[in-house]
Design an enzyme around this catalytic site. Structure first.
Site, PDB file in Angstrom:
ATOM      1  N   LEU A   1       0.834  -1.203   0.000  1.00 31.01           N
ATOM      2  CA  LEU A   1       0.000   0.000   0.000  1.00 31.01           C
ATOM      3  C   LEU A   1       0.873   1.260   0.000  1.00 31.01           C
ATOM      4  O   LEU A   1       0.729   2.147   0.832  1.00 31.01           O
ATOM      5  CB  LEU A   1      -0.961  -0.021   1.198  1.00 31.01           C
ATOM      6  CG  LEU A   1      -2.267   0.748   0.987  1.00 31.01           C
ATOM      7  CD1 LEU A   1      -3.117   0.126  -0.117  1.00 31.01           C
ATOM      8  CD2 LEU A   1      -3.070   0.804   2.281  1.00 31.01           C
ATOM      9  N   GLY A   2       1.772   1.300  -0.978  1.00 36.98           N
ATOM     10  CA  GLY A   2       2.572   2.512  -1.201  1.00 36.98           C
ATOM     11  C   GLY A   2       1.768   3.455  -2.087  1.00 36.98           C
ATOM     12  O   GLY A   2       0.543   3.390  -2.147  1.00 36.98           O
ATOM     13  N   ARG A   3       2.488   4.303  -2.800  1.00 36.99           N
ATOM     14  CA  ARG A   3       1.809   5.302  -3.646  1.00 36.99           C
ATOM     15  C   ARG A   3       0.855   4.640  -4.632  1.00 36.99           C
ATOM     16  O   ARG A   3      -0.295   5.061  -4.798  1.00 36.99           O
ATOM     17  CB  ARG A   3       2.855   6.102  -4.441  1.00 36.99           C
ATOM     18  CG  ARG A   3       3.585   7.123  -3.621  1.00 36.99           C
ATOM     19  CD  ARG A   3       4.630   7.803  -4.481  1.00 36.99           C
ATOM     20  NE  ARG A   3       5.767   6.916  -4.638  1.00 36.99           N
ATOM     21  CZ  ARG A   3       7.010   7.225  -4.299  1.00 36.99           C
ATOM     22  NH1 ARG A   3       7.279   8.409  -3.800  1.00 36.99           N
ATOM     23  NH2 ARG A   3       7.993   6.368  -4.459  1.00 36.99           N
ATOM     24  N   ILE A   4       1.331   3.576  -5.293  1.00 35.60           N
ATOM     25  CA  ILE A   4       0.506   2.945  -6.339  1.00 35.60           C
ATOM     26  C   ILE A   4      -0.636   2.157  -5.706  1.00 35.60           C
ATOM     27  O   ILE A   4      -1.784   2.248  -6.147  1.00 35.60           O
ATOM     28  CB  ILE A   4       1.401   2.081  -7.259  1.00 35.60           C
ATOM     29  CG1 ILE A   4       2.316   3.004  -8.082  1.00 35.60           C
ATOM     30  CG2 ILE A   4       0.546   1.200  -8.176  1.00 35.60           C
ATOM     31  CD1 ILE A   4       3.367   2.300  -8.904  1.00 35.60           C
TER      32      ILE A   4
ATOM     33  N   SER B   1       0.549  -5.067   3.977  1.00 35.79           N
ATOM     34  CA  SER B   1       1.767  -4.301   3.681  1.00 35.79           C
ATOM     35  C   SER B   1       2.757  -4.494   4.826  1.00 35.79           C
ATOM     36  O   SER B   1       2.411  -5.067   5.860  1.00 35.79           O
ATOM     37  CB  SER B   1       1.454  -2.817   3.468  1.00 35.79           C
ATOM     38  OG  SER B   1       1.248  -2.184   4.699  1.00 35.79           O
TER      39      SER B   1
ATOM     40  N   ARG C   1       5.800  -6.369 -10.227  1.00 36.38           N
ATOM     41  CA  ARG C   1       6.943  -7.026 -10.859  1.00 36.38           C
ATOM     42  C   ARG C   1       6.666  -8.520 -10.907  1.00 36.38           C
ATOM     43  O   ARG C   1       6.099  -9.088  -9.963  1.00 36.38           O
ATOM     44  CB  ARG C   1       8.228  -6.803 -10.052  1.00 36.38           C
ATOM     45  CG  ARG C   1       8.875  -5.467 -10.225  1.00 36.38           C
ATOM     46  CD  ARG C   1       9.518  -5.316 -11.624  1.00 36.38           C
ATOM     47  NE  ARG C   1      10.174  -4.032 -11.758  1.00 36.38           N
ATOM     48  CZ  ARG C   1       9.606  -2.921 -12.208  1.00 36.38           C
ATOM     49  NH1 ARG C   1       8.340  -2.925 -12.570  1.00 36.38           N
ATOM     50  NH2 ARG C   1      10.303  -1.807 -12.331  1.00 36.38           N
TER      51      ARG C   1
ATOM     52  N   ASP D   1       0.558  -7.795 -16.082  1.00 33.39           N
ATOM     53  CA  ASP D   1       1.291  -6.833 -16.913  1.00 33.39           C
ATOM     54  C   ASP D   1       2.792  -7.073 -16.817  1.00 33.39           C
ATOM     55  O   ASP D   1       3.558  -6.500 -17.574  1.00 33.39           O
ATOM     56  CB  ASP D   1       0.964  -5.401 -16.454  1.00 33.39           C
ATOM     57  CG  ASP D   1       1.558  -4.343 -17.372  1.00 33.39           C
ATOM     58  OD1 ASP D   1       1.386  -4.465 -18.603  1.00 33.39           O
ATOM     59  OD2 ASP D   1       2.222  -3.407 -16.877  1.00 33.39           O
TER      60      ASP D   1
ATOM     61  N   GLU E   1      10.729 -11.187 -18.354  1.00 35.17           N
ATOM     62  CA  GLU E   1      10.278 -10.337 -19.456  1.00 35.17           C
ATOM     63  C   GLU E   1      11.390 -10.121 -20.474  1.00 35.17           C
ATOM     64  O   GLU E   1      12.553 -10.007 -20.069  1.00 35.17           O
ATOM     65  CB  GLU E   1       9.866  -8.953 -18.919  1.00 35.17           C
ATOM     66  CG  GLU E   1       8.651  -8.964 -18.058  1.00 35.17           C
ATOM     67  CD  GLU E   1       8.351  -7.605 -17.452  1.00 35.17           C
ATOM     68  OE1 GLU E   1       7.548  -7.547 -16.525  1.00 35.17           O
ATOM     69  OE2 GLU E   1       8.929  -6.608 -17.910  1.00 35.17           O
TER      70      GLU E   1
ATOM     71  N   HIS F   1       3.958  -5.321 -20.023  1.00 35.60           N
ATOM     72  CA  HIS F   1       4.525  -4.331 -19.087  1.00 35.60           C
ATOM     73  C   HIS F   1       4.301  -2.908 -19.610  1.00 35.60           C
ATOM     74  O   HIS F   1       5.258  -2.188 -19.916  1.00 35.60           O
ATOM     75  CB  HIS F   1       6.012  -4.594 -18.848  1.00 35.60           C
ATOM     76  CG  HIS F   1       6.517  -3.923 -17.603  1.00 35.60           C
ATOM     77  ND1 HIS F   1       7.601  -4.380 -16.888  1.00 35.60           N
ATOM     78  CD2 HIS F   1       6.080  -2.830 -16.928  1.00 35.60           C
ATOM     79  CE1 HIS F   1       7.808  -3.585 -15.843  1.00 35.60           C
ATOM     80  NE2 HIS F   1       6.887  -2.644 -15.859  1.00 35.60           N
TER      81      HIS F   1
HETATM   82  O1  LIG Z   1       8.198   2.267 -13.675  1.00 38.08           O
HETATM   83  C1  LIG Z   1       8.153   1.077 -13.383  1.00 38.08           C
HETATM   84  O2  LIG Z   1       9.021   0.558 -12.666  1.00 38.08           O
HETATM   85  C2  LIG Z   1       7.075   0.250 -13.886  1.00 38.08           C
HETATM   86  O3  LIG Z   1       7.195  -0.946 -13.882  1.00 38.08           O
HETATM   87  C3  LIG Z   1       5.824   0.874 -14.383  1.00 38.08           C
HETATM   88  O4  LIG Z   1       4.952  -0.104 -14.864  1.00 38.08           O
END
Ligand SMILES: O=C(O)C(=O)CO
Length: 317
Positions: free
Chosen positions: A157-160, A179, A236, A260, A265, A283
């Protein structure tokens, strides 16, 4: 910018960047593009000792083998918020700075989390494929799942995470979170991702990646999420045990997933490709014209500040 532009420091670029950012970099630096080099070893042997700055993406960071070839390195500017691919202890030890691009991408990542959640629950991608493939006249899709009034669990539960929660409030459900520490928020706190997963219908991953959070979402957490549960990951790939997730979506251990980000990746395990209960995006959480322009401006602002001897706007180290 106050520094003398006739003295362009050498900068190593590790991945393609927006053309406007590349142009801004070229105005200020002698840019060496490692990702375009046919022989990276030879390239680093020739240019490595002159490099003072690195511009990189969060998905690449600074590979240790590259960092070791840059003895004069002063700053790593990440075009992204995540800095899990940069060894911060090594940066501190060697005395170079690290900067990222927080805040400017928060809205976009949160928006995509909501989009992916709706896409997974309401089968948006599958519905699109159904129509395009001319299948509609032959029959309807199986029913999807409702978004409104669900229990939403957010890991991190940080900024995002907070921006995701703010958006989820519009869906009249309940919001819980797990968190590192309890937060002063009107959401229900859970002691672990497993406890959160056992409670919620949709588990959304928004935590930072680190050695401690690697495979935080593992087989037991997915089992706790259960056959009606959906997993969404905009953080991530390393936070999720991808093998366990593939097994869970293949065998109905959870209802579905929207991802995502991936462990390796841009390679996504083929097992995911044909699964109708999985939504896959490359991503792209921060990939809008507006946000990428803001991120680029912050990359430049950090580099300019460093070479002008000013405080970095958004330092990590
Ligand atoms: O900026 C980042 O680190 C991201 O993965 C955004 O999706």
């Amino acid at each position: 910018m106050s520094r003398d532009l006739s003295m362009k420091p050498d900068l190593l670029q590790l991945c393609p960047l927006m053309p406007s950012l590349e142009a801004d970099l070229a105005e200020r630096f002698t840019v060496h593009r490692l990702h375009e080099a046919a022989d990276a070893e030879a390239f680093l042997a020739t240019h490595g000792s002159a490099i003072k700055a690195v511009a990189t993406g969060g998905h690449i960071g600074l590979p240790p083998a590259v960092g070791a070839r840059l003895p004069a390195l002063e700053i790593v500017a990440i075009n992204g918020v995540g800095y899990d691919k940069v060894d911060l202890a090594e940066a501190r030890r060697r005395g170079y700075r690290v900067a990222n691009t927080p805040d400017v991408l928060t809205e976009d990542v949160a928006d995509l989390a909501i989009g992916l959640t709706i896409a997974a629950l309401r089968q948006l991608v599958r519905g699109d494929g159904h129509v395009r493939a001319g299948q509609w006249p032959k029959g309807d899709l199986p029913l999807g799942r409702k978004m409104s009034r669900k229990k939403f669990g957010i890991v991190g539960l940080g900024r995002i995470g907070r921006a995701i929660a703010k958006r989820l409030q519009a869906f009249d459900g309940e919001i819980g979170y797990a968190s590192r520490s309890p937060q002063d928020v009107p959401y229900r706190a859970f002691e672990s991702p497993a406890a959160l997963a056992a409670w919620c219908d949709v588990l959304i991953i928004a935590a930072a990646a680190s050695a401690e959070t690697r495979h935080l979402i593992n087989g037991p957490v997915l089992e706790a999420l259960g056959p009606k549960g959906v997993l969404v990951n905009v953080a991530r790939g390393s936070l999720v045990d991808e093998k366990a997730l593939l097994h869970a979506v293949q065998h109905g251990q959870i209802a579905g997933a929207a991802l995502d980000v991936f462990e390796n990746e841009p390679h996504v395990p083929e097992g995911f490709h044909g699964l109708p209960n999985v939504v896959l995006t490359p991503h792209m959480a921060s990939a809008t014209h507006e946000t990428r322009a803001d991120m680029a401006a912050l990359v430049i602002a950090n580099l300019d500040a460093h070479f002008a001897g000013r405080a970095l706007p958004t330092p990590v180290v």
